[in-house]
Design a protein around this motif. Structure first.
Motif, PDB file in Angstrom:
ATOM      1  N   ALA A  30       0.833  -1.202   0.000  1.00 21.27           N
ATOM      2  CA  ALA A  30       0.000   0.000   0.000  1.00 21.27           C
ATOM      3  C   ALA A  30       0.871   1.257   0.000  1.00 21.27           C
ATOM      4  N   MET A  31       1.955   1.237   0.767  1.00 22.17           N
ATOM      5  CA  MET A  31       2.840   2.403   0.806  1.00 22.17           C
ATOM      6  C   MET A  31       3.544   2.598  -0.528  1.00 22.17           C
ATOM      7  N   MET A  32       3.947   1.507  -1.164  1.00 22.79           N
ATOM      8  CA  MET A  32       4.595   1.597  -2.473  1.00 22.79           C
ATOM      9  C   MET A  32       3.606   2.127  -3.515  1.00 22.79           C
ATOM     10  N   ASP A  33       2.365   1.674  -3.437  1.00 26.84           N
ATOM     11  CA  ASP A  33       1.337   2.128  -4.377  1.00 26.84           C
ATOM     12  C   ASP A  33       1.118   3.632  -4.282  1.00 26.84           C
ATOM     13  N   PHE A  34       1.320   4.196  -3.095  1.00 28.48           N
ATOM     14  CA  PHE A  34       1.145   5.635  -2.902  1.00 28.48           C
ATOM     15  C   PHE A  34       2.456   6.398  -3.029  1.00 28.48           C
ATOM     16  N   GLY A  35       3.538   5.723  -3.439  1.00 27.68           N
ATOM     17  CA  GLY A  35       4.818   6.380  -3.639  1.00 27.68           C
ATOM     18  C   GLY A  35       5.543   6.708  -2.337  1.00 27.68           C
ATOM     19  N   GLN A  37       7.765   4.681  -0.687  1.00 27.38           N
ATOM     20  CA  GLN A  37       8.749   3.643  -0.443  1.00 27.38           C
ATOM     21  C   GLN A  37       9.841   4.087   0.516  1.00 27.38           C
ATOM     22  N   ASP A  38      10.215   5.387   0.499  1.00 25.31           N
ATOM     23  CA  ASP A  38      11.243   5.863   1.440  1.00 25.31           C
ATOM     24  C   ASP A  38      10.746   5.752   2.876  1.00 25.31           C
ATOM     25  N   VAL A  39       9.489   6.077   3.109  1.00 29.67           N
ATOM     26  CA  VAL A  39       8.896   5.954   4.437  1.00 29.67           C
ATOM     27  C   VAL A  39       8.857   4.490   4.842  1.00 29.67           C
ATOM     28  N   CYS A  40       8.528   3.640   3.894  1.00 32.85           N
ATOM     29  CA  CYS A  40       8.444   2.209   4.160  1.00 32.85           C
ATOM     30  C   CYS A  40       9.806   1.669   4.602  1.00 32.85           C
ATOM     31  N   GLU A  41      10.868   2.073   3.941  1.00 32.19           N
ATOM     32  CA  GLU A  41      12.198   1.584   4.288  1.00 32.19           C
ATOM     33  C   GLU A  41      12.654   2.111   5.639  1.00 32.19           C
ATOM     34  N   SER A  42      12.374   3.378   5.947  1.00 35.96           N
ATOM     35  CA  SER A  42      12.819   3.931   7.226  1.00 35.96           C
ATOM     36  C   SER A  42      11.960   3.450   8.383  1.00 35.96           C
ATOM     37  N   ALA A  43      10.723   3.024   8.116  1.00 33.60           N
ATOM     38  CA  ALA A  43       9.831   2.560   9.178  1.00 33.60           C
ATOM     39  C   ALA A  43      10.265   1.202   9.724  1.00 33.60           C
TER      40      ALA A  43
END
Length: 90
Positions: A30-35, A37-43
């Motif tokens: 879902a995070m990748m779909d909304f662009g 990915q940087d937040v996803c990696e740091s989370a």
């Protein structure tokens, strides 16, 4: 203070890990779909949160419903753990 601990049954724990992994993958997708990915990696963070005990402060108790149910726990064995403080001054 003394705490009685029952371990989770092996199959229940494996099921829980699989469920959490599916949830993590859905969140990442879902995070990748909304662009995001940087937040996803740091989370992901460096690892699990740590817990500690220290002197002072207050302790409260809350009794809550077990989200896993009674059948998830191995009641054939248990572990006692304790926290004590030596009040004597030498």
């Amino acid at each position: 203070m003394q705490i009685l601990v029952y371990p989770m049954k092996r199959q229940a724990y494996r099921d829980l890990l699989r469920k959490r992994e599916r949830q993590r993958k859905r969140r990442e997708k879902a995070m990748m779909d909304f662009g995001l990915q940087d937040v996803c990696e740091s989370a992901a963070g460096p690892g699990p949160p740590q817990m500690a005990l220290a002197a002072g402060g207050l302790m409260t108790q809350a009794i809550e419903r077990d989200p896993y149910g009674l059948d998830a726990w191995d009641q054939s064995g248990c572990c006692f753990t304790g926290v004590w403080r030596d009040w004597t001054v030498g």
